[in-house]
Structures are given as structure tokens and as C-alpha cells.
Design a protein around this motif. Structure first.
Motif, short mmCIF file in Angstrom:
data_model
loop_
_atom_site.label_atom_id
_atom_site.label_comp_id
_atom_site.label_asym_id
_atom_site.label_seq_id
_atom_site.Cartn_x
_atom_site.Cartn_y
_atom_site.Cartn_z
N UNK A 180 0.85 -1.19 0.00
CA UNK A 180 0.00 0.00 0.00
C UNK A 180 0.88 1.25 0.00
N UNK A 181 0.60 2.15 0.91
CA UNK A 181 1.29 3.43 0.91
C UNK A 181 2.76 3.30 1.29
N UNK A 182 3.14 2.26 2.04
CA UNK A 182 4.52 2.12 2.51
C UNK A 182 5.31 1.11 1.68
N UNK A 183 4.81 0.77 0.51
CA UNK A 183 5.51 -0.17 -0.34
C UNK A 183 6.86 0.33 -0.78
N UNK A 184 6.98 1.63 -1.07
CA UNK A 184 8.26 2.17 -1.51
C UNK A 184 9.30 2.14 -0.41
N UNK A 185 8.86 2.32 0.84
CA UNK A 185 9.79 2.26 1.97
C UNK A 185 10.31 0.84 2.15
N UNK A 186 9.43 -0.13 1.99
CA UNK A 186 9.84 -1.54 2.11
C UNK A 186 10.85 -1.89 1.03
N UNK A 187 10.63 -1.42 -0.19
CA UNK A 187 11.57 -1.68 -1.27
C UNK A 187 12.92 -1.03 -1.00
N UNK A 188 12.91 0.19 -0.49
CA UNK A 188 14.16 0.89 -0.18
C UNK A 188 14.97 0.12 0.86
N UNK A 189 14.31 -0.35 1.91
CA UNK A 189 15.02 -1.12 2.93
C UNK A 189 15.55 -2.43 2.35
N UNK A 190 14.80 -3.03 1.43
CA UNK A 190 15.25 -4.27 0.81
C UNK A 190 16.51 -4.04 -0.03
N UNK A 191 16.51 -2.96 -0.81
CA UNK A 191 17.65 -2.66 -1.67
C UNK A 191 18.91 -2.35 -0.85
N UNK A 192 18.79 -1.43 0.08
CA UNK A 192 19.95 -1.01 0.84
C UNK A 192 20.40 -2.08 1.82
N UNK A 193 19.44 -2.87 2.33
CA UNK A 193 19.81 -4.00 3.18
C UNK A 193 20.61 -5.03 2.41
N UNK A 194 20.24 -5.26 1.14
CA UNK A 194 20.99 -6.19 0.32
C UNK A 194 22.41 -5.74 0.08
N UNK A 195 22.59 -4.45 -0.17
CA UNK A 195 23.95 -3.93 -0.39
C UNK A 195 24.78 -4.02 0.89
N UNK A 196 24.19 -3.61 2.00
CA UNK A 196 24.92 -3.65 3.27
C UNK A 196 25.25 -5.09 3.66
N UNK A 197 24.32 -6.01 3.43
CA UNK A 197 24.57 -7.41 3.75
C UNK A 197 25.71 -7.98 2.95
N UNK A 198 25.80 -7.61 1.67
CA UNK A 198 26.89 -8.11 0.83
C UNK A 198 28.24 -7.64 1.32
N UNK A 199 28.34 -6.36 1.66
CA UNK A 199 29.62 -5.81 2.14
C UNK A 199 30.02 -6.48 3.46
N UNK A 200 29.05 -6.65 4.37
CA UNK A 200 29.36 -7.25 5.67
C UNK A 200 29.78 -8.71 5.54
N UNK A 201 29.03 -9.50 4.76
CA UNK A 201 29.31 -10.94 4.66
C UNK A 201 30.65 -11.21 3.99
N UNK A 202 30.98 -10.44 2.96
CA UNK A 202 32.23 -10.71 2.25
C UNK A 202 33.44 -10.35 3.11
#
Length: 305
Positions: free
Chosen positions: A83-105
């Protein structure tokens, strides 16, 4: 030629051809759906898969594929039900994926920021035999879906409501497009990199649209452009020692600029031709109408004062 005698360049050229075919093949559906930046979001999520691959001492390509598919399905579900917060959820998904990659490697014993950089921006010298095998299998899946189901995918991309009325499984096809886009991202990350793959999915399609009108011709031309720029960029990067991903994307943008410049006068000529045809048809219709009306005044009957 020297470029064909080195094994790593043979692998790189094979990967470049497959990327040039697959990226525009799925990109045309994303452009039709106005989801041109979806590939960029999937690329951010796939970084977690790359880092997880190094951490678990498994193939980063296959692990990135798995994580990217999960992320793409999640994105599609958020798009469909968010609904209205779909864009916020996508933003957290994108930036969380980038941060997770840097941390895990950085937590892994074999990975480093240098390894991550080759996946972010592409690296010809690091394409291995196992990478080529994985890319070939994943590319075969992408081509099978985008060509074999082109009519169904086109219908869903153009008008979901119409596709639903005709009986197509819209939800399943939407998920299939998301999964295919995720697979394409992992196919292309070894050549153009995760941060630039979205450009190769969109720019060749946008360039082809400048001079084409039908979906079929646009599809073919965008694949031709994608293959041409990936091969040209790969060869250029070998001889000039420049980053392959950036070179390929800039070449694709250059093709877009050239085709746009060529399309402008053609569009003006077409507009003038259509206007002339419409004027002729209007004059003929008026003439026919006056001939059928008794006593109607014709242009030849006008009196000169």
C-alpha cells in the motif's frame, strides 16, 4: 588474433555474447511495464548472495542467483500488495541487500572488498570456467522464457486487466518476469557488474524504440544492439585496459544518442507524409460529397470578380 588465444578472454567473450542477448531480452518487458529500474534493485539484493557465497565457500554466482530470485519475488509481491509504505519496504530491501553483501564478504576468509568490486563493476580476468557454465545454463533459461512465452509476457506487460480477462495467469507470469530478471542480473554481473546491469537491460531497448514500431522488431534490434555493445566493450577493455562494464554501458548510451538523432528527421518526414495524406483524403471526400449534392457549388464554378 591475440584476443582469441588467451583463455580468459575466450571465456569473457562467451559471457559477453550471452549477456548481450539476455539483458535486452528481459529488459524489453521491464520497459513495457515501466519497471526500468527493477534490475538495479535486484543488483543491490544480489550483493548479499555474492557475500554469502564467499562466506560459505560456495559459488558466488549460484548463491547470488538464489538470493536475487528471492528478492525479486519479494519485490513483485510488494508491488502487487503493498500500500502506501511499499516504496519504503523496497528501499530497505535494496539497501539492506547492499549492506549485507559488504558485511558478509568481509566476514569471510577468502573474500575482500577487491573481490566485491569485481562483481559490482565487472571483471574480465576473473571469469572462470565454472562461471561460464553457470552463465550458459542461466542464459538458456532466460532465452527460453522470453522467446517461448513472448506473447503471454507481452500481454501482461501491456495491460494486466486485459490479460486477466483473456484467462492468462497474470500473477504467475508477473512472478516469472521477476524471476527471469533476477537470473539475468546474475548472468550479467561478471561482465558489466551488479551496479551497471540495469543499464544494459534498458538502454538497448530504448535505443531500438527510437526507430522501430512493432514489438517483434524492437525485440530483435535491442538484442542486436546489446550483443554488439557487449562484444565491442569487451574487446575495447582488453586493448585499452579500461573497465568493461563502464565501457559497455557508455557504448550503449552512444548508440541511443545516434539512433535518436537519426530518428528525429525520420519522424518529421513521417508526420509531413501523414499530414499530406490526410489533406488529400479530406479534399477527395469533399469533392465526392459535392458531386452527390444537386446544385452544390464546386470550386470550378466559383465566379471571379
Amino acid at each position: 588474433m591475440e584476443i582469441f588465444q588467451t583463455e580468459f578472454m575466450q571465456r569473457a567473450l562467451i559471457a559477453a555474447v550471452l549477456v548481450g542477448i539476455t539483458a535486452p531480452a528481459i529488459g524489453i518487458y521491464l520497459v513495457q511495464r515501466r519497471q526500468a529500474l527493477m534490475g538495479d534493485g535486484i543488483g543491490h539484493i544480489a550483493m548479499t548472495g555474492v557475500g554469502l557465497g564467499f562466506l560459505l565457500n560456495s559459488s558466488p554466482v549460484w548463491m547470488a542467483t538464489l538470493i536475487a530470485v528471492v528478492g525479486a519475488v519479494t519485490m513483485e509481491l510488494i508491488r502487487a500488495y503493498g500500500k502506501t509504505r511499499g516504496d519504503i519496504a523496497l528501499a530497505m530491501l535494496f539497501y539492506g541487500g547492499m549492506a549485507g553483501g559488504v558485511l558478509l564478504i568481509n566476514l569471510s576468509d577468502t573474500g575482500s572488498n577487491a573481490n566485491l568490486s569485481s562483481y559490482l563493476f565487472g571483471s574480465l580476468s576473473t571469469v572462470s570456467d565454472s562461471d561460464v557454465t553457470a552463465i550458459c545454463l542461466l542464459a538458456a533459461f532466460v532465452v527460453l522464457v522470453t522467446v517461448g512465452l513472448r506473447k503471454q509476457l507481452f500481454a501482461v506487460s501491456q495491460d494486466e486487466e486485459f490479460a486477466r480477462v483473456t484467462g492468462l495467469p497474470v500473477r504467475a507470469l508477473n512472478l516469472l518476469i521477476a524471476v527471469t530478471a533476477a537470473v539475468t542480473v546474475t548472468v550479467a554481473m561478471r561482465v558489466v557488474g551488479l551496479l551497471l546491469v540495469s543499464a544494459l537491460m534498458v538502454v538497448p531497448v530504448a535505443a531500438a524504440q527510437q526507430i522501430t514500431r512493432s514489438f517483434k522488431v524492437t525485440f530483435i534490434l535491442s538484442v542486436v544492439i546489446g550483443t554488439a555493445v557487449t562484444l565491442s566493450g569487451t574487446v575495447t577493455s582488453y586493448y585499452q585496459d579500461v573497465p568493461p562494464g563502464a565501457t559497455i554501458v557508455l557504448m550503449a548510451i552512444g548508440v541511443f544518442v545516434v539512433l535518436t538523432a537519426l530518428a528525429t528527421p525520420l519522424a518529421r518526414r513521417r508526420a509531413r507524409a501523414v499530414a499530406g495524406t490526410d489533406a488529400t483524403c479530406t479534399a477527395d471526400a469533399t469533392k465526392d460529397a459535392t458531386q452527390d449534392v444537386p446544385g452544390a457549388r464546386r470550386p470550378a464554378d466559383e465566379v471571379t470578380v
